[in-house]
Design a protein around this motif. Structure first.
Motif, PDB file in Angstrom:
ATOM      1  N   LEU A 121       0.808  -1.222   0.000  1.00  0.00           N
ATOM      2  CA  LEU A 121       0.000   0.000   0.000  1.00  0.00           C
ATOM      3  C   LEU A 121       0.841   1.273   0.000  1.00  0.00           C
ATOM      4  CD1 LEU A 121      -2.867  -1.149   2.383  1.00  0.00           C
ATOM      5  CD2 LEU A 121      -3.125  -0.459  -0.014  1.00  0.00           C
ATOM      6  N   GLU A 122       2.116   1.151   0.265  1.00  0.00           N
ATOM      7  CA  GLU A 122       2.993   2.317   0.170  1.00  0.00           C
ATOM      8  C   GLU A 122       3.232   2.713  -1.290  1.00  0.00           C
ATOM      9  OE1 GLU A 122       6.582   1.497   2.265  1.00  0.00           O
ATOM     10  OE2 GLU A 122       5.633   1.501   4.250  1.00  0.00           O
ATOM     11  N   ARG A 123       3.005   1.770  -2.224  1.00  0.00           N
ATOM     12  CA  ARG A 123       3.278   2.064  -3.635  1.00  0.00           C
ATOM     13  C   ARG A 123       2.052   1.979  -4.534  1.00  0.00           C
ATOM     14  NH1 ARG A 123       5.115  -3.433  -3.467  1.00  0.00           N
ATOM     15  NH2 ARG A 123       4.108  -4.706  -5.094  1.00  0.00           N
ATOM     16  N   ASN A 124       0.972   1.324  -4.076  1.00  0.00           N
ATOM     17  CA  ASN A 124      -0.179   1.136  -4.949  1.00  0.00           C
ATOM     18  C   ASN A 124      -1.445   0.960  -4.128  1.00  0.00           C
ATOM     19  OD1 ASN A 124      -1.378   1.028  -7.456  1.00  0.00           O
ATOM     20  ND2 ASN A 124      -0.114  -0.647  -8.218  1.00  0.00           N
ATOM     21  N   ASP A 125      -2.617   1.048  -4.801  1.00  0.00           N
ATOM     22  CA  ASP A 125      -3.889   1.014  -4.078  1.00  0.00           C
ATOM     23  C   ASP A 125      -4.952   0.227  -4.834  1.00  0.00           C
ATOM     24  OD1 ASP A 125      -4.372   2.674  -6.218  1.00  0.00           O
ATOM     25  OD2 ASP A 125      -5.265   4.292  -5.055  1.00  0.00           O
TER      26      ASP A 125
END
Length: 277
Positions: A18-22
């Motif tokens: 979740l730090e890079r995508n959602d």
């Protein structure tokens, strides 16, 4: 990634993602009579397609959702029936949880015809409540959008889906419920024709015009007779290729980017312009 299935990841791995995508794909399934195929055939198909989509855009998959509205197949005692209202409420709670977790882009995938009765209403109500657009991809409508005929290769797709998920041996061989008859839409309609309600079904989308049941469990999806593991593997190979071809034709990176843009437009333009919404 080690796996793209949310429930198979550790919490730390999800936090890191979740730090890079959602992006998360949610295959919504059904458990119903399906000829000589396992009862979760259309759940597995949705899961395999969702996994392939997730692989194309660095997404995750929330699976294990097999119990929703089945419809006319409740004549088979293997079918698990869930009301549309209960299924929609359950799915909306999942969508709300995913949003709170950080999955702002959610894509719901189904391969069961009447699934739209549950998913479409959830997607619309969720949008009005949160102002976050979710995407629903019904496999038949999705395939139509890229001029692919899924029904002509349905059994390839389903058996390929079991293979893609590492479950090919779950597709049984030499089952009495199977048939040498080739499945087609007309065969299914002929099996329903004895019910007068069939004459009314043409006035809306399937299962949405009038309530009805199949005349017999065998009327739902005539299944080819699989006699050898080699024959089953041939179906699976064609099916995996068909799934990959479908997802490639869709251009999933463009679709999830469009979903992000739709979210931005809603909240930066529509909501600003019409604050009463």
């Amino acid at each position: 990634m080690r796996t793209r299935f949310l429930s198979k990841l550790t919490n730390g791995e999800v936090e890191q993602y979740l730090e890079r995508n959602d992006i998360i794909f949610v295959p919504v399934g059904v458990t119903e009579t399906h000829g000589a195929l396992p009862l979760d055939a259309e759940t597995v198909l949705a899961e395999a397609v969702a996994l392939t989509m997730a692989e194309a855009v660095d997404g995750l998959v929330l699976h294990n959702l097999p119990y929703f509205f089945a419809g006319g197949t409740t004549v088979g005692r293997g079918t698990v029936q869930m009301s549309i209202a209960d299924g929609k409420a359950y799915l909306q709670k999942i969508a709300n949880s995913l949003l709170k977790q950080g999955f702002r882009r959610q894509v719901y995938v189904t391969s069961h015809g009447p699934a739209y009765l549950t998913v479409s209403s959830m997607v619309r109500d969720f949008f009005d409540e949160t102002k976050v657009p979710l995407l629903y991809m019904d496999m038949l409508k999705t395939a139509e959008a890229v001029n692919i005929d899924l029904l002509s290769s349905f059994h390839d797709l389903v058996i390929g889906a079991y293979d893609k998920l590492g479950r090919l041996e779950d597709v049984p061989l030499n089952i009495p419920e199977s048939s040498s008859v080739t499945y087609n839409v007309q065969h299914m309609l002929d099996g329903m024709a004895k019910n007068p309600a069939n004459k009314l079904g043409k006035y809306a989308y399937q299962s949405g015009a009038v309530g009805s049941y199949f005349d017999a469990p065998s009327d739902h999806m005539t299944t080819p007779k699989l006699t050898t593991a080699e024959q089953r593997a041939e179906y699976a190979a064609r099916g995996v290729m068909a799934i990959n071809d479908l997802v490639k034709a869709l251009d999933m990176p463009a679709i999830v980017e469009n979903l992000r843009e739709a979210d931005q437009y809603t909240n930066q333009t529509s909501v600003q312009r019409y604050s009463h919404c």
